[in-house]
Write an enzyme that holds these catalytic residues in place. Structure first.
Site, PDB file in Angstrom:
ATOM      1  N   CYS A  54     -26.735  36.747 127.770  1.00 17.24           N
ATOM      2  CA  CYS A  54     -26.492  37.836 126.808  1.00 17.24           C
ATOM      3  C   CYS A  54     -27.379  37.670 125.568  1.00 17.24           C
ATOM      4  O   CYS A  54     -27.518  36.573 125.034  1.00 17.24           O
ATOM      5  CB  CYS A  54     -25.019  37.855 126.405  1.00 17.24           C
ATOM      6  SG  CYS A  54     -24.651  39.229 125.310  1.00 17.24           S
ATOM      7  N   CYS A  58     -22.753  35.918 119.410  1.00  9.44           N
ATOM      8  CA  CYS A  58     -21.338  35.658 119.107  1.00  9.44           C
ATOM      9  C   CYS A  58     -21.092  34.139 119.119  1.00  9.44           C
ATOM     10  O   CYS A  58     -21.326  33.488 120.143  1.00  9.44           O
ATOM     11  CB  CYS A  58     -20.436  36.346 120.127  1.00  9.44           C
ATOM     12  SG  CYS A  58     -20.857  38.091 120.335  1.00  9.44           S
ATOM     13  N   CYS A  61     -19.191  32.274 121.988  1.00 11.18           N
ATOM     14  CA  CYS A  61     -19.394  32.670 123.388  1.00 11.18           C
ATOM     15  C   CYS A  61     -20.442  31.846 124.128  1.00 11.18           C
ATOM     16  O   CYS A  61     -21.613  31.807 123.743  1.00 11.18           O
ATOM     17  CB  CYS A  61     -19.789  34.142 123.447  1.00 11.18           C
ATOM     18  SG  CYS A  61     -19.970  34.697 125.156  1.00 11.18           S
ATOM     19  N   CYS A  98      -9.955  43.803 135.113  1.00 10.78           N
ATOM     20  CA  CYS A  98     -10.817  44.032 133.955  1.00 10.78           C
ATOM     21  C   CYS A  98     -12.193  43.448 134.272  1.00 10.78           C
ATOM     22  O   CYS A  98     -12.304  42.257 134.567  1.00 10.78           O
ATOM     23  CB  CYS A  98     -10.211  43.369 132.730  1.00 10.78           C
ATOM     24  SG  CYS A  98     -11.204  43.653 131.262  1.00 10.78           S
ATOM     25  N   CYS A 130     -10.135  48.318 134.007  1.00  6.96           N
ATOM     26  CA  CYS A 130     -10.603  48.164 132.630  1.00  6.96           C
ATOM     27  C   CYS A 130     -12.030  47.639 132.687  1.00  6.96           C
ATOM     28  O   CYS A 130     -12.396  46.943 133.625  1.00  6.96           O
ATOM     29  CB  CYS A 130      -9.689  47.166 131.917  1.00  6.96           C
ATOM     30  SG  CYS A 130     -10.258  46.703 130.268  1.00  6.96           S
ATOM     31  N   CYS A 190      -8.299  48.897 124.521  1.00  8.09           N
ATOM     32  CA  CYS A 190      -7.858  47.503 124.463  1.00  8.09           C
ATOM     33  C   CYS A 190      -8.741  46.824 123.422  1.00  8.09           C
ATOM     34  O   CYS A 190      -9.962  46.777 123.590  1.00  8.09           O
ATOM     35  CB  CYS A 190      -8.035  46.862 125.840  1.00  8.09           C
ATOM     36  SG  CYS A 190      -7.706  45.087 125.863  1.00  8.09           S
ATOM     37  N   ARG A 262      -1.479  41.025 124.540  1.00 10.51           N
ATOM     38  CA  ARG A 262      -1.976  40.179 125.638  1.00 10.51           C
ATOM     39  C   ARG A 262      -2.204  38.758 125.191  1.00 10.51           C
ATOM     40  O   ARG A 262      -3.003  38.507 124.288  1.00 10.51           O
ATOM     41  CB  ARG A 262      -3.337  40.674 126.146  1.00 10.51           C
ATOM     42  CG  ARG A 262      -3.255  41.952 126.781  1.00 10.51           C
ATOM     43  CD  ARG A 262      -4.562  42.520 127.277  1.00 10.51           C
ATOM     44  NE  ARG A 262      -4.203  43.838 127.695  1.00 10.51           N
ATOM     45  CZ  ARG A 262      -3.695  44.126 128.887  1.00 10.51           C
ATOM     46  NH1 ARG A 262      -3.610  43.195 129.808  1.00 10.51           N
ATOM     47  NH2 ARG A 262      -3.309  45.331 129.178  1.00 10.51           N
TER      48      ARG A 262
END
Ligand code: SF4
Length: 362
Positions: A54, A58, A61, A98, A130, A190, A262
């Site tokens: 990616c 972040c 991550c 998801c 999702c 969400c 969640r």
């Protein structure tokens, strides 16, 4: 049943969060029972359909390409692979799949077309679908909705102020814009965040202000405890205590009474007793499967054993919202616009992100 309040302030939320724990638990459990069956927990399976590589930074991550982490990347999964995993998830009690892709934003083209086909396929299995694919335009949201998407995940991660300490490659306003684009469809939202990234309690309250003042509030709010992964900028963060997690879950339940709260990443660090306290405090969803994208998660059989001990049962699909209809590709009203929009890129310097990036190049 009280009316949902949309004008929470940080001070209101801090007063809820910081009250004596027994008061907080009692208040949260009472509100929970007014809006939900306390013995039903929604079970989602999270599938990483495209892992690693990616371009974002972040700080939490391991999938960010710039950090030196033990992640094996893979290209976009095939529709057949996803279907097989969805069927397996369904057979072990999941009502929702998801799908996460390590993308900055959705780009129109063959890969997005493939994701749309995955959405159609899973929706036809009578499971809630999702996606979490990064930033999204209105037309892309409409195409996902037409394919039968039930929910779109796009976390705010933290307060607007602390977000800048964790991510420099996009702005908080991009998150809100994407949520707004999803809201132009019937797809549910969400959106939640992570605690344990070094933020203050004020930042946790700030994130809950941002979420609870959305109108409507998100249908689903994941609360993650940071899983500190070696090689990421946040690798040295201490795990959050169960007390902080319980307080965060209970506060979320109180400020967003109708949402599904969640219990997400970080469950492997919790005992069953700790998780039971979170369910009592208003958590009513978990992610099942031994991996949450790339971080460890309890085995689904252990979860089902825990459900039995606690007398919980998995929620049936489409209990809270209607089953969306799938429009097949050939009948689609919304076409690819060839979009690849320029979202913001603040690129301010975050010292620990820089240090983690440089460590890779040593
Ligand atoms: S959280 Fe998502 S956007 Fe951020 S680096 Fe990881 S995969 Fe990329």
């Amino acid at each position: 049943m009280g009316k949902t309040k949309h004008n929470w302030t940080k001070e209101d939320i801090l007063a809820v969060y910081n009250q004596p724990l027994m008061e907080l638990l009692y208040q949260a459990a009472t509100i929970h029972r007014e809006h939900h069956d306390p013995n039903t927990v929604q079970v989602s399976t999270l599938l990483s359909i495209k892992t690693g590589g990616c371009p974002e930074d972040c700080g939490y991550c391991p999938q960010a390409a710039r950090y030196h982490t033990p992640i094996e990347g893979n290209d976009l999964m095939s529709v057949q692979q996803v279907k097989a995993q969805a069927l397996r998830a369904k057979s072990t009690g999941s009502s929702r799949v998801c799908m996460g892709a390590a993308w900055r934003n959705v780009k129109d083209g063959p890969e997005f077309d493939q994701v749309l086909e995955m959405v159609r396929t899973i929706n036809k299995l009578d499971m809630e679908v999702c996606c979490t694919l990064g930033m999204l335009t209105e037309n892309q949201a409409k195409r996902l909705a037409e394919a039968g998407l039930y929910a779109y995940n796009h976390n705010l991660d933290s307060s607007e102020a602390y977000y800048k300490e964790v991510i420099s490659t996009r702005g908080f306003e991009d998150r809100l814009k994407t949520i707004d684009n999803v809201r132009k469809t019937n797809v549910t939202v969400c959106s939640g965040g992570i605690i344990g990234m070094g933020e203050k309690i004020e930042d946790r309250a700030g994130m809950l202000v941002a979420l609870s003042t959305l109108n409507p509030q998100p249908e689903s709010v994941p609360i993650n405890a940071l899983v500190a992964v070696e090689g990421t900028p946040l690798e040295d963060q201490e795990p959050v205590s169960i007390w902080e997690m319980v307080r965060m879950v209970a506060t979320t339940r109180i400020v967003m009474p109708e949402t599904q709260v969640r219990l997400s990443a970080g469950r492997t660090q919790m005992t069953r007793e700790g998780q039971a306290m979170c369910f009592f405090a208003g958590a009513n969803s978990i992610f099942a499967g031994d991996k949450l994208l790339t971080t460890p998660n309890p085995d689904v059989h252990e979860d089902m054993e825990m459900f039995e001990v606690l007398g919980l049962h998995p929620q049936k699909p489409f209990l809270k919202h209607v089953h969306p209809q799938t429009v097949d590709a050939e009948n689609s009203q919304y076409q690819s616009l060839g979009e690849n929009p320029k979202w913001t890129r603040p690129e301010h310097s975050i010292a620990r992100n820089e240090a983690a990036r440089k460590a890779k190049n040593r």
